[in-house]
Design a protein around this motif. Structure first.
Motif, PDB file in Angstrom:
ATOM      1  N   GLY A   1      97.307  37.720   7.499  1.00 23.42           N
ATOM      2  CA  GLY A   1      96.429  37.715   8.666  1.00 23.42           C
ATOM      3  C   GLY A   1      96.950  36.828   9.787  1.00 23.42           C
ATOM      4  N   PHE A   2      97.366  35.602   9.441  1.00 19.28           N
ATOM      5  CA  PHE A   2      97.954  34.707  10.447  1.00 19.28           C
ATOM      6  C   PHE A   2      99.176  35.364  11.093  1.00 19.28           C
ATOM      7  CE2 PHE A   2      95.807  30.889   8.584  1.00 19.28           C
ATOM      8  CZ  PHE A   2      95.359  30.332   9.769  1.00 19.28           C
ATOM      9  N   ALA A   3     100.053  35.953  10.249  1.00 22.10           N
ATOM     10  CA  ALA A   3     101.280  36.554  10.763  1.00 22.10           C
ATOM     11  C   ALA A   3     100.976  37.724  11.699  1.00 22.10           C
ATOM     12  CB  ALA A   3     102.163  37.012   9.598  1.00 22.10           C
ATOM     13  N   LEU A   4     100.059  38.602  11.290  1.00 18.17           N
ATOM     14  CA  LEU A   4      99.692  39.741  12.132  1.00 18.17           C
ATOM     15  C   LEU A   4      99.153  39.279  13.482  1.00 18.17           C
ATOM     16  CD1 LEU A   4      97.901  42.064   9.521  1.00 18.17           C
ATOM     17  CD2 LEU A   4     100.047  42.558  10.704  1.00 18.17           C
ATOM     18  N   PHE A   5      98.240  38.315  13.449  1.00 16.11           N
ATOM     19  CA  PHE A   5      97.615  37.814  14.679  1.00 16.11           C
ATOM     20  C   PHE A   5      98.683  37.301  15.650  1.00 16.11           C
ATOM     21  CE2 PHE A   5      95.704  34.417  17.224  1.00 16.11           C
ATOM     22  CZ  PHE A   5      94.572  35.048  17.724  1.00 16.11           C
TER      23      PHE A   5
ATOM     24  N   ILE B   1      93.176  43.755  20.872  1.00 20.03           N
ATOM     25  CA  ILE B   1      92.399  44.493  19.873  1.00 20.03           C
ATOM     26  C   ILE B   1      93.074  44.404  18.505  1.00 20.03           C
ATOM     27  CG2 ILE B   1      91.646  46.803  19.161  1.00 20.03           C
ATOM     28  CD1 ILE B   1      91.254  47.463  22.121  1.00 20.03           C
ATOM     29  N   CYS B   2      94.395  44.608  18.503  1.00 22.39           N
ATOM     30  CA  CYS B   2      95.138  44.525  17.230  1.00 22.39           C
ATOM     31  C   CYS B   2      95.056  43.119  16.630  1.00 22.39           C
ATOM     32  CB  CYS B   2      96.593  44.911  17.453  1.00 22.39           C
ATOM     33  SG  CYS B   2      96.855  46.653  17.803  1.00 22.39           S
ATOM     34  N   ALA B   3      95.136  42.096  17.485  1.00 23.68           N
ATOM     35  CA  ALA B   3      95.028  40.718  17.004  1.00 23.68           C
ATOM     36  C   ALA B   3      93.639  40.475  16.410  1.00 23.68           C
ATOM     37  CB  ALA B   3      95.305  39.740  18.143  1.00 23.68           C
ATOM     38  N   GLY B   4      92.604  41.009  17.070  1.00 23.75           N
ATOM     39  CA  GLY B   4      91.251  40.867  16.547  1.00 23.75           C
ATOM     40  C   GLY B   4      91.070  41.568  15.216  1.00 23.75           C
ATOM     41  N   LEU B   5      91.619  42.783  15.097  1.00 23.03           N
ATOM     42  CA  LEU B   5      91.550  43.512  13.828  1.00 23.03           C
ATOM     43  C   LEU B   5      92.316  42.780  12.719  1.00 23.03           C
ATOM     44  CD1 LEU B   5      92.005  47.187  15.095  1.00 23.03           C
ATOM     45  CD2 LEU B   5      89.925  46.167  14.132  1.00 23.03           C
ATOM     46  N   SER B   6      93.369  42.076  13.091  1.00 22.30           N
ATOM     47  CA  SER B   6      94.133  41.290  12.107  1.00 22.30           C
ATOM     48  C   SER B   6      93.247  40.224  11.473  1.00 22.30           C
ATOM     49  CB  SER B   6      95.344  40.631  12.781  1.00 22.30           C
ATOM     50  OG  SER B   6      96.189  41.592  13.359  1.00 22.30           O
ATOM     51  N   ILE B   7      92.401  39.605  12.297  1.00 18.35           N
ATOM     52  CA  ILE B   7      91.455  38.611  11.777  1.00 18.35           C
ATOM     53  C   ILE B   7      90.455  39.276  10.835  1.00 18.35           C
ATOM     54  CG2 ILE B   7      89.636  36.975  12.404  1.00 18.35           C
ATOM     55  CD1 ILE B   7      91.085  36.567  15.078  1.00 18.35           C
ATOM     56  N   VAL B   8      90.006  40.469  11.214  1.00 19.01           N
ATOM     57  CA  VAL B   8      88.994  41.176  10.417  1.00 19.01           C
ATOM     58  C   VAL B   8      89.529  41.528   9.028  1.00 19.01           C
ATOM     59  CG1 VAL B   8      87.644  43.300  10.242  1.00 19.01           C
ATOM     60  CG2 VAL B   8      87.779  42.089  12.428  1.00 19.01           C
ATOM     61  N   VAL B   9      90.735  42.140   8.970  1.00 21.35           N
ATOM     62  CA  VAL B   9      91.250  42.582   7.671  1.00 21.35           C
ATOM     63  C   VAL B   9      91.577  41.400   6.764  1.00 21.35           C
ATOM     64  CG1 VAL B   9      92.127  44.758   8.601  1.00 21.35           C
ATOM     65  CG2 VAL B   9      93.646  42.770   8.531  1.00 21.35           C
ATOM     66  N   ALA B  10      92.016  40.281   7.347  1.00 20.73           N
ATOM     67  CA  ALA B  10      92.300  39.097   6.534  1.00 20.73           C
ATOM     68  C   ALA B  10      91.000  38.439   6.062  1.00 20.73           C
ATOM     69  CB  ALA B  10      93.135  38.105   7.331  1.00 20.73           C
ATOM     70  N   ALA B  11      90.023  38.337   6.975  1.00 20.43           N
ATOM     71  CA  ALA B  11      88.744  37.714   6.633  1.00 20.43           C
ATOM     72  C   ALA B  11      88.006  38.519   5.572  1.00 20.43           C
ATOM     73  CB  ALA B  11      87.884  37.566   7.884  1.00 20.43           C
ATOM     74  N   TYR B  12      88.213  39.814   5.542  1.00 19.08           N
ATOM     75  CA  TYR B  12      87.536  40.674   4.572  1.00 19.08           C
ATOM     76  C   TYR B  12      87.846  40.244   3.149  1.00 19.08           C
ATOM     77  CZ  TYR B  12      85.489  45.042   2.823  1.00 19.08           C
ATOM     78  OH  TYR B  12      84.693  45.970   2.187  1.00 19.08           O
ATOM     79  N   HIS B  13      89.102  39.899   2.906  1.00 18.80           N
ATOM     80  CA  HIS B  13      89.495  39.451   1.568  1.00 18.80           C
ATOM     81  C   HIS B  13      88.830  38.120   1.218  1.00 18.80           C
ATOM     82  CE1 HIS B  13      92.246  42.074  -0.509  1.00 18.80           C
ATOM     83  NE2 HIS B  13      92.919  42.321   0.606  1.00 18.80           N
ATOM     84  N   ILE B  14      88.666  37.263   2.217  1.00 13.48           N
ATOM     85  CA  ILE B  14      88.069  35.949   1.963  1.00 13.48           C
ATOM     86  C   ILE B  14      86.559  36.065   1.762  1.00 13.48           C
ATOM     87  CG2 ILE B  14      87.684  33.658   2.951  1.00 13.48           C
ATOM     88  CD1 ILE B  14      90.327  34.064   4.518  1.00 13.48           C
TER      89      ILE B  14
END
Length: 652
Positions: A72-76, A99-112
């Motif tokens: 997630g950090f890397a994608l953002f 938008i892509c950076a925001g979605l990166s936070i979403v997909v990483a946060a989902y696992h947490i």
């Protein structure tokens, strides 16, 4: 600097070096942000680095959380730093990148956030799980395209297509095919694909070693090593070229990038080599060949070496020790070629009065090497690479305070954390996308099928299997980062070599070497092209020259695959010495064959005999070694006699 000293100031300033690296290496094509967004990126990168340091100090998070937040950090950061098109490197971030950076936070946060529910569902994934997985896979592929180029993405995309349309593939490649929800969730929700072993290693060992390398550069150890190498070897025959080899070998403890090594060290050494008479192509090729080998040199090596610990099950200390002799053979081979070329052209070294005093350099800044000593000692003691890197980072900061001119300020420390995080982006994304390939191989059973295919094509012949593996590794390496190339080959090809009798460490180092050699193998020889940019030489000719100079890189893997003593497998001191001696003699013979010079200019038939003798010394059997040594000694004696006669004729 005194007038009688040569200038060791880089010919290219930092901005020009950055432009040159961006031209030949995709990972350096990032935006030069300013204002508030530059601060945002800086803060996020520093936070990422601090999270990694916390992991090293207090222990890792649960697997999917540790790996998910890392990706997630890397994608953002990638979507904020790297534009969609390589040519567009303005300081403005496009709306779709936000938008892509925001979605990166979403997909990483989902696992947490949904860590426990995802575990309890045990594969019975919901619509939300599927949607998040599809988005995550698409983000990973696009981010990797931006930071690593299209080849790795194309290979990963092909594997995804293969997973879906499996029933349409011919012969042994055919399988029943999988639905998109199954593929997507396997890629993102499991620990077998994107969040698999490669990202697991990136989120622990690799990141910290990259931060360590950054702090070493901050203390000025790179410049010190270059000056020291010039002081030690600059006065020898072809001195600046030999100094380039030594400096680049040492730089392998700092940087894992062939292009970055070439530009950093080459901005000093290439102009010096040209100043004593080396052709532009030869000067650039020497630096490129030496700098590429930096990834092979322990203790740090390339990032792929850390992933090797997981694929082989061997501690990193064992891998580093096993790689030491092959790395020395690689650099010895380049050294031999440089020496013979210098003798052939009658090139002398620089005057001692023009060179730095190595004893003075050691006396003044010996302490800069202490962090490297710390990391080596800790690894040999059996400490985890993660803990060893943590202590090494601390020691690099502490030793910088011994002298005022090396002292790191608070700002330097934060800059080091940020730079380390930025350096980790290409590696993290390469590991994530390579994980897609590994996941598809596991899901479809392709690994076993491919291995059986290589065994069938080679007829069970180890040398043919190694030849096929070599070509595959070089071809993949021409467009893929070394890390991703190694992961793919370790999954598919290395097991075949092991099955044919090659020890596991030798098999994995074999594919590792040839993935790296791609950086100097035409037609896509990125390190050679970067060197040609400094030298003003023809890029393709530079690549050809670099591959000739680095002939050892194409030979050494076959030597240690058939002489496992050289990677310290089931050996004793006598066997090791014998294997090393025959390998060195073989490389000397082949160096004479390739360069056309040993004691004097070689005739065509002499070069042929030297080539045969050198190849005979690759085989570990006693009779082939005996023949190889006899042929080499015979040509050496003949050339010595002819050289004396030529000298007497000139004097008369």
């Amino acid at each position: 600097m005194a007038k009688d000293k040569i200038s060791l100031t880089p010919e290219l300033d930092e901005e020009k070096q950055a432009e040159l690296m961006a031209k030949y290496d995709r990972e350096f094509t990032y935006r030069r942000l300013k204002g508030i967004m530059a601060k945002v990126v800086s803060i996020v990168a520093i936070v990422w680095a601090l999270v990694q340091l916390r992991t090293a100090a207090l222990g890792v998070f649960p697997t999917t959380i540790q790996r998910g937040q890392h990706v997630g950090f890397a994608l953002f950061l990638v979507f904020l730093l790297y534009p969609m098109r390589k040519s567009n490197r303005s300081d403005k971030i496009a709306w779709y990148d936000f938008i892509c950076a925001g979605l990166s936070i979403v997909v990483a946060a989902y696992h947490i956030i949904y860590y426990q529910p995802i575990i309890h569902r045990a594969g019975a994934y919901t619509t939300a799980d599927i949607t998040i997985s599809i988005i995550a896979v698409l983000l990973v592929i696009e981010a990797t395209r931006r930071v690593a180029g299209p080849v790795l993405v194309s290979v990963a995309s092909f594997f995804l297509i293969y997973a879906y349309f499996g029933q349409m593939f011919p012969g042994f490649l055919s399988h029943r095919g999988y639905a998109i929800p199954r593929i997507a969730t396997y890629m993102w929700m499991s620990t077998e694909a994107v969040l698999g072993i490669p990202v697991g290693v990136s989120s622990t060992f690799i990141f910290l070693f990259l931060v360590f390398a950054t702090f070493l550069k901050k203390t000025g150890i790179g410049d010190w090593l270059t000056d020291l190498a010039m002081g030690v070897a600059g006065g020898a025959t072809g001195g600046p070229a030999k100094a380039a080899v030594i400096a680049s070998a040492c730089q392998g403890t700092i940087s894992g990038s062939s292009v970055a090594n070439t530009v950093g060290t080459g901005s000093v050494t290439i102009p010096l080599m040209k100043s004593i008479g080396y052709r532009s192509e030869f000067a650039a090729a020497t630096e490129a060949a030496a700098s590429t080998g930096g990834q092979l040199m322990p203790p740090i090596m390339g990032a792929a070496a850390f992933i090797m610990t997981e694929f082989t099950g061997l501690p990193y200390s064992v891998i580093a020790l096993s790689a030491a002799i092959p790395a020395l053979l690689y650099f010895t081979g380049i050294f031999i070629m440089i020496h013979l070329e210098a003798k052939k052209q009658g090139l002398r070294g620089l005057k001692r009065s023009e060179l730095p005093n190595p004893l003075k350099l050691i006396k003044e800044k010996w302490f800069l090497a202490l962090p490297i000593v710390v990391i080596v000692v800790l690894l040999v003691q059996g400490r985890t690479p993660m803990r060893a890197a943590l202590f090494a980072i601390g020691s690099a900061i502490l030793v910088s305070y011994i002298r005022k001119d090396t002292r790191l300020k608070i700002k330097d420390i934060f800059d080091g954390l940020e730079e380390g995080a930025r350096t980790a982006l290409p590696v993290a994304m390469a590991c994530a996308t390579a994980g897609i390939i590994v996941g598809i191989v596991t899901l479809t059973g392709l690994g076993v099928k491919f291995s059986n295919g290589i065994l069938f094509l080679s007829g069970g012949n180890m040398y043919l299997a190694m030849l096929f593996t070599m070509f595959a590794s070089i071809l993949l390496g021409m467009g893929m980062p070394t890390t991703a190339n190694y992961i793919v080959q370790a999954t598919i090809a290395a097991p075949v070599l092991v099955e044919l009798g090659v020890p596991i460490i030798a098999a994995h180092l074999f594919v590792f070497y040839f993935g790296i050699v791609a950086d100097i193998t035409p037609p896509v020889a990125l390190a050679a092209f970067a060197g040609s940019g400094i030298a003003g030489s023809n890029p393709f000719k530079t690549g050809v020259q670099a591959s000739k100079l680095a002939f050892a890189a194409y030979l050494v893997p076959y030597i240690f695959a058939t002489n496992p003593e050289l990677v310290l497998v089931d050996t004793n001191a006598i066997e090791l010495i014998m294997a090393l001696a025959t390998a060195l003699i073989g490389m000397y013979a082949l160096g004479g064959a390739v360069s056309g010079y040993l004691k004097t200019t070689a005739r065509a038939w002499e070069r042929l005999i030297l080539a045969v003798g050198g190849i005979m010394l690759v085989n570990p059997s006693g009779w082939t070694n005996g023949i190889g040594i006899a042929l080499t000694v015979a040509i050496f004696a003949l050339q010595t006699i002819r050289s004396k006669k030529e000298t007497e004729t000139v004097e008369v």
